[in-house]
Design a protein around this motif. Structure first.
Motif, mmCIF file in Angstrom:
data_model
loop_
_atom_site.group_PDB
_atom_site.id
_atom_site.type_symbol
_atom_site.label_atom_id
_atom_site.label_comp_id
_atom_site.label_asym_id
_atom_site.label_seq_id
_atom_site.Cartn_x
_atom_site.Cartn_y
_atom_site.Cartn_z
ATOM 1 N N ILE A 215 0.907 -1.247 0.067
ATOM 2 C CA ILE A 215 -0.104 -0.118 0.083
ATOM 3 C C ILE A 215 0.959 1.150 0.134
ATOM 4 C CG2 ILE A 215 -1.975 1.465 1.343
ATOM 5 C CD1 ILE A 215 -2.286 -1.491 2.729
ATOM 6 N N LEU A 216 0.932 2.109 -0.992
ATOM 7 C CA LEU A 216 1.379 3.534 -1.119
ATOM 8 C C LEU A 216 0.574 4.496 -0.729
ATOM 9 C CD1 LEU A 216 4.082 3.232 -3.966
ATOM 10 C CD2 LEU A 216 4.430 2.758 -1.530
ATOM 11 N N ASP A 217 0.958 5.081 0.498
ATOM 12 C CA ASP A 217 0.114 6.252 0.863
ATOM 13 C C ASP A 217 0.865 7.366 0.316
ATOM 14 O OD1 ASP A 217 -1.034 8.568 2.182
ATOM 15 O OD2 ASP A 217 -0.406 7.797 4.207
ATOM 16 N N GLU A 218 0.038 7.924 -0.739
ATOM 17 C CA GLU A 218 0.469 8.999 -1.747
ATOM 18 C C GLU A 218 -0.433 10.133 -1.469
ATOM 19 O OE1 GLU A 218 2.814 9.225 -4.773
ATOM 20 O OE2 GLU A 218 3.244 7.202 -5.070
ATOM 21 N N VAL A 219 -0.854 10.223 -0.380
ATOM 22 C CA VAL A 219 -2.024 11.525 -0.156
ATOM 23 C C VAL A 219 -1.375 12.775 0.260
ATOM 24 C CG1 VAL A 219 -3.502 12.401 1.792
ATOM 25 C CG2 VAL A 219 -3.609 10.018 1.333
ATOM 26 N N ASP A 240 -0.147 -2.291 -4.888
ATOM 27 C CA ASP A 240 -1.274 -3.105 -5.047
ATOM 28 C C ASP A 240 -2.513 -1.977 -4.788
ATOM 29 O OD1 ASP A 240 -0.635 -6.221 -5.452
ATOM 30 O OD2 ASP A 240 0.652 -5.378 -3.864
ATOM 31 N N ILE A 241 -2.007 -1.143 -3.833
ATOM 32 C CA ILE A 241 -3.098 -0.072 -3.451
ATOM 33 C C ILE A 241 -2.200 1.178 -3.344
ATOM 34 C CG2 ILE A 241 -4.839 0.738 -1.891
ATOM 35 C CD1 ILE A 241 -5.196 -2.037 -0.805
ATOM 36 N N ILE A 242 -3.031 2.554 -3.957
ATOM 37 C CA ILE A 242 -2.443 3.662 -3.871
ATOM 38 C C ILE A 242 -3.381 4.322 -3.134
ATOM 39 C CG2 ILE A 242 -1.933 5.765 -5.239
ATOM 40 C CD1 ILE A 242 0.106 3.818 -5.518
#
Ligand SMILES: Cc1ncc(COP(=O)(O)O)c(C=O)c1O
Length: 384
Positions: A215-219, A240-242
């Motif tokens: 999961i990449l937190d690109e907030v 898998d999740i952004i």
């Protein structure tokens, strides 16, 4: 004139620091206080107003949608949500297939954690020390910053915290019980910590080898902030999740959790929904933002970001310990006086924000010019 400072402090729960400034309007890269004083905005409301204030194309798209339809529950099909979803997913890259819409960065993270747990049937996560993922209970459980967690412990599930930018340590923490690794491509709240060039890539490989989701937190880093649509695009890393939020909807409240089709297939109906998530008004903001965020503006972000960093590096001051950042996400670590510096910048008409205990953070709107950067640098020099 009403005493808004008094009114707000009387009626709003005092969980925010108070900057002692009443802002009533914005135009371009400037904010104006209630007395008409002008401030050069180097923080875009913690990274939200990425095109500054009063952007004509974004505003007119939102106003048109406001007149047409503002809300439509996710169980109905919305023309504008369908279009915004297609455009956003495609912009994230071929690896991704679907988006879940919510209303804030923390909600985007909560959704990511729930979807990872649902699809793997596991509740162990690996996160980074000093990370920041938001303050809802789920996002806070992943967050590493002690001062935000402490009062609420015990938090949820199992989150193993490893040192950021230590790929081997992370690899050793991931096992067959791990649902996902969750990381920021650049740690924002921790003080704008930019990892080594190959770090994210190594993390991606460790996740693939262990059959663990990434999961990449690109907030904070996403939607152009670093000069790429996603910071992970710079390293060709596929998660898998952004998670996205902040400036994605032209200044309206938004959260987006983008994932692979493979993962989305495992999400049962009603397992996670939001009444207002992906409403047509917000989706109009998303469409307008994606349209405005073209290659030209991404190049401008890279170029002006380098210019800002180089200008900061030209300042001779014993207070400066380190200048870090990518694109228009910049942190200046100082040896002391961080809060005094922020206050004096504000007094001199420049708005910046804190990160960690000793970092002045700049997240300016993308439309900032070199001339405006020169102006900010001259104030910063004086304040130091
Ligand atoms: C990396 C990161 N994740 C999550 C969040 C939480 O976003 P929000 O404040 O919209 O809930 C933030 C907010 O600053 C952030 O920087």
């Amino acid at each position: 004139m009403k005493d808004y400072l008094y009114l707000q402090s009387k009626y709003v729960v005092p969980s925010y620091a108070n900057r002692g400034l009443t802002i009533v309007r914005g135009q371009g890269v400037h904010l104006f206080d209630v007395e008409g004083n002008k401030y050069l905005d180097l923080m875009s409301n913690y990274g939200v107003n990425i095109f500054g204030y009063g952007h004509s194309q974004i505003n007119s798209t939102i106003i048109n949608q406001l007149k047409r339809l503002t809300n439509l529950h996710g169980s109905f099909t919305s023309d504008i949500r369908a279009e915004a979803s297609e455009k956003l997913v495609k912009r994230c890259g071929e690896a991704y297939g679907k988006v879940y819409w919510s209303n804030s960065g923390a909600e985007a993270i909560d959704a990511a954690l729930k979807f990872a747990a649902l699809s793997t049937n596991r509740k162990k996560f690996v996160a980074a020390k000093n990370s920041f993922h938001g303050k809802t209970l789920g996002a806070l459980s992943a967050t590493g910053i002690e001062k935000y967690r402490k009062a609420y412990e015990p938090l949820l599930w199992q989150f193993v915290q490893v040192d950021y930018n230590e790929a081997d340590q992370l690899k050793n923490a991931v096992d067959e019980k791990t649902a996902a690794v969750i990381l920021e491509p650049i740690q924002g709240e921790a003080g704008v910590i930019v990892p080594d060039k190959k770090y994210l890539r190594k993390v991606e490989v460790s996740c693939r080898e262990a059959g663990t989701l990434l999961i990449l937190d690109e907030v904070q880093t996403g939607v152009g902030r670093t000069g790429w649509f996603l910071a992970s695009h710079a390293d060709s890393v596929e998660a898998d999740i952004i998670c996205l939020g902040k400036g994605l909807a032209g200044g309206l409240s938004v959260g987006a959790t983008i994932m692979t089709n493979e993962l989305a297939k495992k999400i049962p109906k009603s397992s996670h929904t939001s009444t207002l998530g992906g409403n047509p008004l917000v989706c109009a903001g998303v469409l307008a933002t994606l349209k405005s965020l073209d290659e030209k503006i991404l190049q401008h972000i890279k170029k002006t970001g380098r210019y800002l960093i180089n200008s900061l590096k030209s300042i001779k001051s014993d207070l400066i310990v380190e200048i870090r950042g990518e694109g228009l996400m910049i942190g200046i670590q100082v040896s002391k006086d961080r809060d005094r510096i922020l206050k004096d910048l504000q007094k001199n008409g420049v708005l910046a924000i804190p990160a960690a205990d000793d970092v002045v953070r700049f997240l300016p709107p993308y439309i900032i010019s070199k001339k405006q950067i020169d102006e900010a640098i001259s104030v910063f020099r004086k304040v130091l």
